[in-house]
Design an enzyme around this catalytic site. Structure first.
Site, mmCIF file in Angstrom:
data_model
loop_
_atom_site.group_PDB
_atom_site.id
_atom_site.type_symbol
_atom_site.label_atom_id
_atom_site.label_comp_id
_atom_site.label_asym_id
_atom_site.label_seq_id
_atom_site.Cartn_x
_atom_site.Cartn_y
_atom_site.Cartn_z
ATOM 1 N N LYS A 100 -7.086 11.704 -61.727
ATOM 2 C CA LYS A 100 -7.770 12.143 -62.934
ATOM 3 C C LYS A 100 -9.041 12.910 -62.559
ATOM 4 C CE LYS A 100 -7.460 9.130 -66.327
ATOM 5 N NZ LYS A 100 -7.791 7.786 -66.818
ATOM 6 N N TYR B 153 28.274 18.340 -41.200
ATOM 7 C CA TYR B 153 28.449 18.107 -42.637
ATOM 8 C C TYR B 153 28.248 16.638 -42.978
ATOM 9 C CZ TYR B 153 33.041 16.179 -41.498
ATOM 10 O OH TYR B 153 34.047 15.403 -40.993
ATOM 11 N N HIS C 27 32.606 -4.017 -53.313
ATOM 12 C CA HIS C 27 33.857 -3.295 -53.552
ATOM 13 C C HIS C 27 33.805 -2.556 -54.885
ATOM 14 C CE1 HIS C 27 38.055 -3.004 -55.029
ATOM 15 N NE2 HIS C 27 38.265 -2.589 -53.789
ATOM 16 N N THR D 16 29.360 5.333 -41.334
ATOM 17 C CA THR D 16 28.088 4.606 -41.252
ATOM 18 C C THR D 16 28.112 3.273 -41.991
ATOM 19 O OG1 THR D 16 27.304 6.039 -43.023
ATOM 20 C CG2 THR D 16 26.626 6.592 -40.787
ATOM 21 N N ASN D 17 29.108 3.034 -42.832
ATOM 22 C CA ASN D 17 29.190 1.696 -43.444
ATOM 23 C C ASN D 17 29.510 0.661 -42.368
ATOM 24 O OD1 ASN D 17 28.835 2.974 -45.857
ATOM 25 N ND2 ASN D 17 30.944 2.735 -46.556
ATOM 26 N N GLY E 94 -1.511 1.264 -67.769
ATOM 27 C CA GLY E 94 -1.649 -0.140 -68.112
ATOM 28 C C GLY E 94 -2.531 -0.920 -67.182
ATOM 29 N N CYS F 129 30.819 10.076 -43.099
ATOM 30 C CA CYS F 129 31.563 9.848 -44.334
ATOM 31 C C CYS F 129 31.283 8.475 -44.918
ATOM 32 C CB CYS F 129 33.059 10.034 -44.087
ATOM 33 S SG CYS F 129 33.728 8.881 -42.897
ATOM 34 N N ARG G 73 -2.261 16.676 -65.531
ATOM 35 C CA ARG G 73 -1.497 16.169 -64.386
ATOM 36 C C ARG G 73 -0.075 16.689 -64.490
ATOM 37 N NH1 ARG G 73 -1.607 9.988 -66.539
ATOM 38 N NH2 ARG G 73 -0.727 10.447 -68.560
ATOM 39 N N MET H 234 -5.763 -0.300 -66.466
ATOM 40 C CA MET H 234 -7.137 -0.440 -66.942
ATOM 41 C C MET H 234 -7.336 0.652 -67.973
ATOM 42 S SD MET H 234 -10.623 -0.879 -66.110
ATOM 43 C CE MET H 234 -11.878 0.028 -66.972
ATOM 44 N N ARG I 110 -13.841 6.027 -67.313
ATOM 45 C CA ARG I 110 -12.376 6.133 -67.177
ATOM 46 C C ARG I 110 -11.946 5.839 -65.749
ATOM 47 N NH1 ARG I 110 -11.190 12.184 -68.909
ATOM 48 N NH2 ARG I 110 -9.126 11.313 -69.355
ATOM 49 N N ARG J 242 41.130 8.225 -47.784
ATOM 50 C CA ARG J 242 41.552 6.889 -47.359
ATOM 51 C C ARG J 242 42.989 6.715 -47.838
ATOM 52 N NH1 ARG J 242 37.292 6.651 -50.582
ATOM 53 N NH2 ARG J 242 35.226 6.058 -49.847
ATOM 54 N N SER K 24 33.601 11.676 -37.023
ATOM 55 C CA SER K 24 33.008 11.421 -38.332
ATOM 56 C C SER K 24 32.390 10.038 -38.263
ATOM 57 C CB SER K 24 34.076 11.489 -39.422
ATOM 58 O OG SER K 24 33.481 11.207 -40.668
HETATM 59 P P1 ADP Z 1 -5.505 6.864 -69.508
HETATM 60 O O1 ADP Z 1 -5.500 6.929 -68.038
HETATM 61 O O2 ADP Z 1 -5.044 5.563 -70.048
HETATM 62 O O3 ADP Z 1 -4.847 8.036 -70.135
HETATM 63 P P2 ADP Z 1 -8.014 8.136 -70.108
HETATM 64 O O4 ADP Z 1 -9.176 7.913 -69.228
HETATM 65 O O5 ADP Z 1 -7.312 9.410 -69.961
HETATM 66 O O6 ADP Z 1 -7.038 6.898 -69.930
HETATM 67 O O7 ADP Z 1 -8.513 7.978 -71.588
HETATM 68 C C1 ADP Z 1 -7.655 7.782 -72.652
HETATM 69 C C2 ADP Z 1 -8.060 8.582 -73.820
HETATM 70 O O8 ADP Z 1 -9.429 8.388 -74.116
HETATM 71 C C3 ADP Z 1 -7.949 10.079 -73.629
HETATM 72 O O9 ADP Z 1 -6.684 10.529 -73.861
HETATM 73 C C4 ADP Z 1 -8.910 10.584 -74.668
HETATM 74 O O10 ADP Z 1 -8.294 10.639 -75.914
HETATM 75 C C5 ADP Z 1 -9.979 9.543 -74.662
HETATM 76 N N1 ADP Z 1 -11.110 10.010 -73.830
HETATM 77 C C6 ADP Z 1 -11.276 9.894 -72.512
HETATM 78 N N2 ADP Z 1 -12.401 10.502 -72.106
HETATM 79 C C7 ADP Z 1 -12.973 11.013 -73.206
HETATM 80 C C8 ADP Z 1 -14.167 11.761 -73.467
HETATM 81 N N3 ADP Z 1 -14.980 12.122 -72.495
HETATM 82 N N4 ADP Z 1 -14.417 12.117 -74.723
HETATM 83 C C9 ADP Z 1 -13.573 11.781 -75.711
HETATM 84 N N5 ADP Z 1 -12.452 11.081 -75.561
HETATM 85 C C10 ADP Z 1 -12.144 10.698 -74.315
HETATM 86 MG MG MG Z 2 -5.289 9.819 -69.959
#
Ligand code: ADP
Ligand code: MG
Ligand code: MG
Length: 876
Positions: free
Chosen positions: A23, A849, A454, A765-766, A102, A829, A336, A104, A93, A560, A762
């Site tokens: 990020k 091959y 099998h 490898t099994n 999930g 094979c 990303r 954090m 963040r 086979r 050939s």
């Molecule tokens: P995650 O990794 O769970 O996507 P983020 O750090 O991207 O977490 O944050 C989740 C959401 O929080 C973002 O999609 C955005 O909507 C909001 N957010 C994050 N940073 C900012 C910011 N600087 N200003 C406003 N909203 C933000």
């Molecule tokens: Mg995000």
């Protein structure tokens, strides 16, 4: 001077993912290239690791650097952290090198307290907004930093909204303020602390919480499952806030620069007006498609679309972006590489190449060969899947989805299928004598067995869905039923399997056929231009050979012959041959089989016109062809008019303690040369017959399980003798090869000797894996999965070749063989021929091959091309 722990966004770039996290590197790169990103800074992953090294303390100098960076933010934004007159608020963040959903969540609006909240209300002349921001901050900080159960807050909020009577946007400033106060009471109660008023204390605690989250239970589990190293650490991004919740000219959203499920080139995404943070993902309200933005805020949309394209061009790939609009001004918050389906991956790679964004080799590299599996098989209709509940999950042994009526007996499966019914064969595990039932079934489900059981191997060969080793299933042949928990499926009830995920569903679910797109064909043609290693298919019957050819196979690497033995009535002749007491009796039985084999081979040769076909002489232990229960033995004896007791004794005498190492492979043909003789005659007579039709035929006869040259020699001589006879009789000569499988360590070690006779190798490898590792794959189910789970072995060696061990035998065998016969053709094979990682290895070893099941041919073609591109890169 202390180490540099903090990087302003403008100091970083995309290459710094290790140090800044994904990020942080993403926002830095966007900042650098002039995309509007709220200013901020990233605390490095090194700081996180050092935090742990020094006993969960901020590393020396970190806090001073954070304060200095905050001053920089104040200058850039013209706001002051903690100043009621014009408060700077920040988001904190987390962001590791690899995205870990999930692990954090993000704390928004940090820096708010009683005073700054009032200041914000006055400054913006929008008390509702200030109250909403404050409510969100207290909630997020309470949950994420102070560890209060989020449910308690949600409950209060839900109550205030009258349990769905009203929406979050309907809550007034007064109500929101009251809710925030209630939240603070909950925090006092649960966490035993007062909500911190000092913004710098808030910031310090939030940063520490992100560090701690790296070692939280959820994060550790996630890393274990996804094989992410614990040593990476997480970055912490502190960024000035922008507000999507300032009214109807504000919004927040997420989008992909192209459609991640179809690959369609239009921007794909959703947004919510007057919302903040995770509202879109959490589904507080129903978001609007991004196309709406084009109507409601055309200028903002135009800017967004331009940035999206720009980012795609910049990263040469589809981006998954997050954005916020504050009173009509667009801000980008994250970018990303977008995750995508197999179909989308193919289309996007080809489109990007056509658009000149990437070259063909990059396009070929962009598609994960495993992802092609999704494309080559029918899938459960995604709409139907949404509402379905999974009964239980087994191993995804052979991809594709299918439904049918449950049957528990192979004969019954065949019977029902012949009347046009769709059936799913459910067994505890399968054996070779179940083959006809597997052929008849739409899909196969077993309670026991692994990915190379099998059932799994045969199903993959046929391209049929299979879920194996679904341990929760209790199969009862007596009741003709299977149960999981309280659900019982009886004979005739519909079931649906997804062999790509291992999921099992009760009932019939609609499936959709894969469509092999033009994009797919084009991508594969690029792969073929690039790759240097050939790809053949393992196919036993003409139909499979045709499929293989359509998928681009350049020959058959393994037929086979024994698989043909189970079809129709011919199993009777095979059994007669096995039960024969004298050579004459055996020859008589073999004479019945010969024309059948000949016509099978003719079919294969026709399907493979112009391409080589490798046919293996009989390999499995003979008892696999015999019935074992008394009832069936009696029936067989009756058929032959034999004494059931004698048949039983014969069956008993063929029983082996360790059939894998027993009377099989070339050992059969050496003790009963008439078997090899019959098979050779069938092969060459077939070759002659199709040659007369004008087919360009290239037979290759392969002797299995050779350990000593002295085993190969007599078999080779026999094959050549028969060939000469057949050709003399027909007055036609057909070029052919005689070679061997290398599937015993001794064969690999003495490959130089063996290559004196064998014209090709050939690698099987099994068996080579079984014999090199000293483990039987039929018995490995008890411990091998645990070995892999505990990382005693990195992968299941039957799925991905054990490069250090078995791989070394392959390499050595190839080198030694070619030292005697420089133009020795070498292939493989085993199951590994369709495993992308193994294919790369075989390319590196220099094999001519790989041969794999027909449905894996495109996967192997793509993997082989990627391996060749890898070479070219290393050479640079
Ligand atoms: P995650 O990794 O769970 O996507 P983020 O750090 O991207 O977490 O944050 C989740 C959401 O929080 C973002 O999609 C955005 O909507 C909001 N957010 C994050 N940073 C900012 C910011 N600087 N200003 C406003 N909203 C933000
Ligand atoms: Mg995000
Ligand atoms: Mg999130």
């Amino acid at each position: 001077m202390s180490k540099k722990w903090v990087y302003l966004f403008r100091e970083g770039d995309a290459t710094m993912r290790d140090l800044l996290g994904g990020k942080g590197a993403g926002v830095a790169e966007m900042t650098r290239t002039g995309v509007p990103v709220p200013p901020g800074f990233t605390i490095t992953t090194e700081a996180c690791n050092t935090y742990y090294d020094v006993g969960q303390q901020f590393p020396e100098g970190l806090w001073d650097q954070v304060i200095a960076a905050m001053k920089d933010l104040e200058v850039q934004t013209g706001k002051t952290f903690g100043d009621p007159a014009n408060p700077l608020l920040v988001a904190v963040r987390s962001g590791a090198k690899f995205s870990m959903p999930g692990m954090m969540d993000t704390v928004l609006n940090l820096g708010l307290n009683q005073a700054t909240r009032e200041g914000l209300a006055q400054l913006t002349d929008n008390p509702r907004f200030a109250a909403d921001a404050y409510r969100r901050f207290v909630q997020l900080f309470g949950k994420i930093v102070l560890g209060v159960d989020g449910e308690r807050f949600e409950h209060v909020l839900d109550e205030a909204k009258g349990h769905g009577q009203r929406q979050d946007t309907d809550l007034s400033a007064e109500e929101l303020t009251k809710i925030a106060e209630t939240f603070k009471g909950i925090i006092r109660e649960e966490a035993g602390v007062e909500f911190p008023e000092d913004p710098y204390e808030q910031l310090r605690e939030a940063i520490a919480a992100v560090f701690r989250s790296w070692n939280g239970r959820r994060a550790r589990d996630y890393r274990r499952i996804n094989k992410i190293a614990d040593s990476l650490g997480t970055g912490v991004n502190v960024q000035s806030m922008v507000f999507g919740n300032m009214g109807n000219d504000s919004a927040t959203g997420v989008a992909f620069t192209r459609n991640p499920s179809t690959g369609d080139s239009a921007i794909f995404g959703e947004y919510l007006v007057n919302a903040q943070g995770e509202d879109v993902v959490a589904g507080v309200r129903t978001p609007q498609p991004i196309s709406r933005l084009q109507e409601t805020m055309p200028e903002v949309y135009a800017e967004f679309a331009t940035i999206a394209k720009q980012l795609e061009q910049h990263y040469h790939d589809v981006q998954d972006v997050e954005f916020t609009i504050e009173r009509g001004k667009l801000w980008m918050l994250q970018t990303r590489a977008g995750k995508r389906t197999g179909a989308a991956a193919v289309k996007i790679a080809v489109d990007l190449a056509h658009e000149g964004v990437i070259d063909k080799a990059t396009a070929v590299q962009r598609v994960d060969p495993h992802a092609l599996d999704q494309l080559l098989h029918p899938m459960i209709d995604p709409e139907a899947r949404k509402t379905a509940t999974v009964l239980t999950t087994g191993l995804p042994a052979s991809p594709g989805a299918a439904s049918g009526k449950a049957v528990f007996d192979p004969d019954e499966a065949e019977l029902l299928a012949n009347t046009g019914e769709k059936v799913v064969l459910i067994r505890v595990e399968t054996a070779p004598e179940d083959f006809h039932g597997m052929v008849a079934a739409q899909a196969i489900l077993t309670a026991r067995g692994g990915m190379t059981s099998h059932a799994a191997v045969v199903a993959r060969g046929m391209g049929k869905p299979c879920v194996a080793g679904a341990g929760e299933l209790r199969v009862s042949y007596a009741d003709q039923s299977v149960s999981v928990g309280s659900v019982t499926i009886r004979k005739g009830d519909w079931v649906t399997l997804d062999g790509g995920t291992g999921e099992i569903f009760a009932g019939a679910m609609p499936t959709v056929e894969p469509e092999l797109s033009e994009d797919f064909a084009e991508l594969m043609s690029w792969a073929d231009e690039i790759r240097t290693m050939g790809v053949r298919a393992n196919a036993d019957v003409p139909n499979d050979a045709e499929v293989a050819r359509q998928f681009g196979a350049e020959g058959i690497g393994l037929c086979r012959t024994e698989h043909m033995f189970f079809e129709g009535d011919r199993i009777d002749a095979v059994r007669e041959m096995i039960l024969a007491d004298t050579v004459e009796e055996r020859r008589a039985a073999l004479a019945k089989i010969e024309p059948l084999q000949q016509s099978d081979f003719e079919g294969l040769f026709r399907a493979m016109d112009g391409l080589p076909v490798t046919i293996r002489t009989l390999d499995p232990p003979l008892h696999e062809f015999l019935p074992h229960d008394d009832h069936e033995i009696e029936a067989l004896a009756a058929k032959f008019g034999a004494d059931p007791r004698r048949v039983k004794i014969k069956v008993e005498s063929l029983r082996e303690a360790n059939p894998m190492l027993g009377f099989r492979g070339c050992r059969l043909g050496i003790i009963y040369p008439e078997i090899t003789e019959m098979q050779a005659r069938a092969i060459f007579k077939a070759a002659v017959a199709v040659k007369r039709e004008g087919v360009d035929v290239h037979p290759e006869v392969m002797i299995p399980l050779v350990g000593h040259l002295s085993e190969l020699k007599p078999q080779e001589e026999l094959v050549r003798k028969v060939a000469a006879e057949v050709f003399a009789e027909a007055g036609i000569e057909i070029p052919y090869l005689v070679g061997t499988m290398i599937e015993l360590p001794r064969a690999a070690l003495t490959a130089d000797e063996i290559a004196g006779v064998a014209e090709f190798f050939s690698f099987g490898t099994n068996d080579l894996t079984q014999t090199a590792l000293g483990l039987s794959r039929d018995d490995a189910g008890r411990f091998l999965p645990l070995y892999v789970e505990r990382k005693i072995m990195a992968d299941d060696p039957f799925q991905t070749i054990d490069q250090r061990g078995v791989g070394q035998l392959v390499q050595m065998g190839t080198e030694r063989g070619r030292s005697t016969r420089p133009n020795l053709k070498v292939g493989i094979c085993g199951e590994h021929g369709g495993d992308p990682a193994s294919v790369v290895f075989f390319h590196q070893v220099g094999l001519n091959y790989v041969s794999c099941s027909p449905y894996r041919v495109p996967i192997a073609r793509l993997a082989a091309a990627q391996a060749a591109i890898g070479d070219a890169k290393r050479d640079k």
